[in-house]
Write an enzyme that holds these catalytic residues in place. Structure first.
Site, PDB file in Angstrom:
ATOM      1  N   THR A 167      -1.827  -2.809  -4.178  1.00  0.00           N
ATOM      2  CA  THR A 167      -2.525  -3.146  -2.931  1.00  0.00           C
ATOM      3  C   THR A 167      -3.588  -2.106  -2.612  1.00  0.00           C
ATOM      4  O   THR A 167      -4.713  -2.455  -2.227  1.00  0.00           O
ATOM      5  CB  THR A 167      -1.526  -3.256  -1.769  1.00  0.00           C
ATOM      6  OG1 THR A 167      -0.557  -4.259  -2.070  1.00  0.00           O
ATOM      7  CG2 THR A 167      -2.240  -3.633  -0.476  1.00  0.00           C
ATOM      8  N   CYS A 222       9.976   6.411  -0.050  1.00  0.00           N
ATOM      9  CA  CYS A 222       8.974   6.751  -1.063  1.00  0.00           C
ATOM     10  C   CYS A 222       9.416   7.942  -1.889  1.00  0.00           C
ATOM     11  O   CYS A 222       9.023   8.093  -3.042  1.00  0.00           O
ATOM     12  CB  CYS A 222       7.637   7.075  -0.392  1.00  0.00           C
ATOM     13  SG  CYS A 222       7.007   5.764   0.659  1.00  0.00           S
ATOM     14  N   GLU A 281      -0.873   6.511   0.568  1.00  0.00           N
ATOM     15  CA  GLU A 281       0.384   7.009   0.003  1.00  0.00           C
ATOM     16  C   GLU A 281       1.081   5.824  -0.637  1.00  0.00           C
ATOM     17  O   GLU A 281       1.313   4.809   0.013  1.00  0.00           O
ATOM     18  CB  GLU A 281       1.244   7.660   1.097  1.00  0.00           C
ATOM     19  CG  GLU A 281       2.354   8.550   0.535  1.00  0.00           C
ATOM     20  CD  GLU A 281       3.672   7.822   0.401  1.00  0.00           C
ATOM     21  OE1 GLU A 281       4.002   7.443  -0.756  1.00  0.00           O
ATOM     22  OE2 GLU A 281       4.350   7.630   1.406  1.00  0.00           O
ATOM     23  N   VAL A 315       0.872   0.618  -5.054  1.00  0.00           N
ATOM     24  CA  VAL A 315      -0.312   0.984  -5.830  1.00  0.00           C
ATOM     25  C   VAL A 315      -1.255  -0.205  -6.016  1.00  0.00           C
ATOM     26  O   VAL A 315      -2.468  -0.068  -5.798  1.00  0.00           O
ATOM     27  CB  VAL A 315       0.093   1.579  -7.191  1.00  0.00           C
ATOM     28  CG1 VAL A 315      -1.127   1.770  -8.083  1.00  0.00           C
ATOM     29  CG2 VAL A 315       0.808   2.909  -7.000  1.00  0.00           C
TER      30      VAL A 315
END
Length: 556
Positions: free
Chosen positions: A283, A341, A307, A281
């Site tokens: 980055t 993820c 994502e 998140v």
């Protein structure tokens, strides 16, 4: 090169027919790699060829292999004394050179028929399905610490599926045309974006890197691919397959780079037209802010697709099938060391079922082997990816030990002497709002909150509001009314929502993947609409009847 026309038809490995009417593809079969099988024999040869070897991987711009002075190494996670690859970071000058070369190649590539572009990816999929399979799997296992099965479902099956299904979707997109009225013809042309796309890839799936760079290229775009430092070997293998299968130079530039240097350089170019991202998140937010800051620089508004992970849940109702809960949670939480993820990292269990679920979880936990996935095929998962990941997870384990709200049920130890090993860890929490229940860990740590069984409605609302993420989640219940209720309450809590199944394991074309909130832009790669994201449609109206009057009838 096969051109698809009215009479063109040809059988291909992986799909039945190839014609203007339809392109039929199937998901790539997942091989078993049983002892004595042909695929296992080939893989063992490929693994043996990598032992003690350091592959040299340059930056590639066009057909030029470039080495800078900023040399780096990819280490094997389970044996960090093994330098898997030697590579170098592209500097700002080289990145800008790649941009110029890509933009110069864009127009000719975009004008090529989509069928021609698709053939490159069909051919690459066939190569990875066949002669290149063992090499790509071996490099994923050694470089990213995957077991044979985790490498197979990623670097073979998923990557092949991405290439085949996206090629199918690209070709079928051209059939989506507007209606035409009498005297005129309306046509939609699915152009690539005007500029270049920056593809920023993660370490945890070889397939994701191939998709992030490959799909925009398939749609007529030029791409700067920044592979992950810790997935360099497998990424380069995929890049080479694409080039060997006919991808022209300058369409995808292969550019290992320092993250901030790459981000700063691409976002300051007037030619940036898109960012295709998978990662953290912070980055993605940084890239988004840079794009916003430089908005007046660009020739067109860049498209951002991202994502960013999740804090994925398993909710267990008292009517759940306990064995399904236990087996699904073990796989979801601990396969690939929790570095998916979609991995389950928070679990909500009713107090009436917790004693039995806990007992069965511990029984399985005692049999989980963590080790070297190359030397021991009975390994369930291996080391986490690198020293930074290890240190981050260790801090969470220290937090568990120091918190009065948390208790280690199983595991909790780690050791980085030879590799970055973390035990599969199960934690019980008495505070459902503890940081460990809402922040992403990205490691083999599962936290369980035990709730009074009759409070399940409040727990559903708790799940929805605890974490900023909304990627995947699973509900285990046999009571249909509860399933209906949960689906309503958790409607926005997960982009991929599972009923009586684990939160991991999405398959291309079956469960297109992605989530919203802090989990990303939910563009659903693996689905039929994803290819449209990387086009700039032009609608052309051609009139066949000349206009002979400027007045309208009402004017008399």
């Amino acid at each position: 090169m096969l051109r698809v026309g009215a009479a063109a038809r040809r059988s291909w490995r992986g799909f039945k027919t190839f014609s203007c009417a339809a392109v039929e593809v199937k998901n790539e079969p997942v091989l078993d790699f049983r002892e004595g099988s042909a695929e296992r024999t080939e893989l063992l040869k490929a693994l043996d060829s990598l032992k003690g070897r350091t592959e040299e991987i340059p930056c590639v711009v066009g057909d030029e292999h470039v080495w800078t002075n900023d040399v780096r190494y990819q280490l094997s996670p389970f044996n960090h004394s093994h330098r898997v690859a030697k590579f170098c970071y592209a500097d700002k000058e080289l990145i800008n050179k790649a941009i110029v070369a890509s933009v110069a190649a864009r127009r000719e590539w975009d004008l090529r028929p989509v069928q021609d572009r698709a053939q490159i990816f069909f051919k690459a999929a066939d190569a990875i399905s066949g002669p290149k399979r063992a090499e790509v799997l071996a490099k994923t296992m050694v470089g990213q610490g995957k077991t044979v099965m985790q490498a197979e479902i990623d670097a073979a099956a998923e990557l092949i599926d991405f290439f085949r299904f996206n090629a199918k979707h690209a070709m079928e997109l051209e059939k989506q045309q507007p209606i035409s009225a009498g005297g005129s013809t309306n046509t939609t042309i699915y152009r690539g974006l005007e500029g270049f796309v920056a593809a920023v890839a993660p370490f945890n799936f070889t397939a994701i890197g191939g998709n992030l760079a490959g799909t925009p290229a398939m749609m007529g775009n030029v791409v700067l691919w920044k592979p992950s430092d810790t997935a360099m070997s497998a990424s380069y293998a995929v890049y080479k397959v694409l080039r060997e299968c006919g991808l022209p130079p300058n369409i995808i530039q292969f550019l290992p780079a320092d993250g901030p240097v790459f981000g700063d350089t691409v976002t300051s170019s007037q030619h940036l037209t898109g960012i295709n991202f998978t990662g953290s998140v912070p980055t993605f937010k940084r890239l988004w802010k840079q794009v916003a800051h430089n908005l007046d620089t660009y020739r067109t508004f860049p498209r951002l697709a991202g994502e960013c992970g999740g804090k994925n849940f398993h909710f267990v109702h008292k009517s759940a099938d306990i064995q399904s809960v236990v087996m699904g949670t073990i796989r979801s939480a601990f396969e690939y060391g929790g570095q998916k993820c979609s991995a389950c990292s928070r679990m909500y269990v009713p107090d009436s079922l917790w004693p039995q679920i806990k007992r069965e979880l511990l029984e399985v936990h005692r049999n989980i082997r963590v080790g070297d996935p190359v030397e021991d095929f009975s390994t369930f998962f291996s080391a986490v990816i690198d020293d930074k990941s290890f240190a981050r997870i260790k801090k969470w384990l220290d937090h568990v030990r120091s918190s009065p709200n948390l208790k280690v049920v199983a595991g909790g130890n780690c050791d980085d002497h030879k590799g970055y090993f973390v035990e599969p860890t199960i934690v019980e929490a008495t505070d459902p709002q503890d940081a460990i229940m809402n922040e992403e860990i990205f490691g083999p740590v599962l936290t369980v909150y035990v709730y009074p069984e009759n409070d399940y409605k409040e727990v559903l609302r708790l799940i929805d509001n605890t974490s900023p993420y909304a990627l995947t989640g699973a509900v285990f219940a046999q009571d249909k009314n509860v399933l209906d209720e949960a689906a309503k309450v958790l409607r926005n809590a997960a982009g991929n929502y599972y009923v009586n199944d684990k939160s991991t394991g999405s398959i291309v074309a079956q469960q297109p993947f992605g989530g919203a909130r802090a989990s990303g832009t939910n563009d659903k790669p693996g689905g039929p609409h994803y290819v449209l994201r990387w086009t700039s449609p032009q609608v052309v109206k051609q009139t066949h009847v000349p206009l002979t009057e400027w007045r309208y009838p009402y004017m008399g």
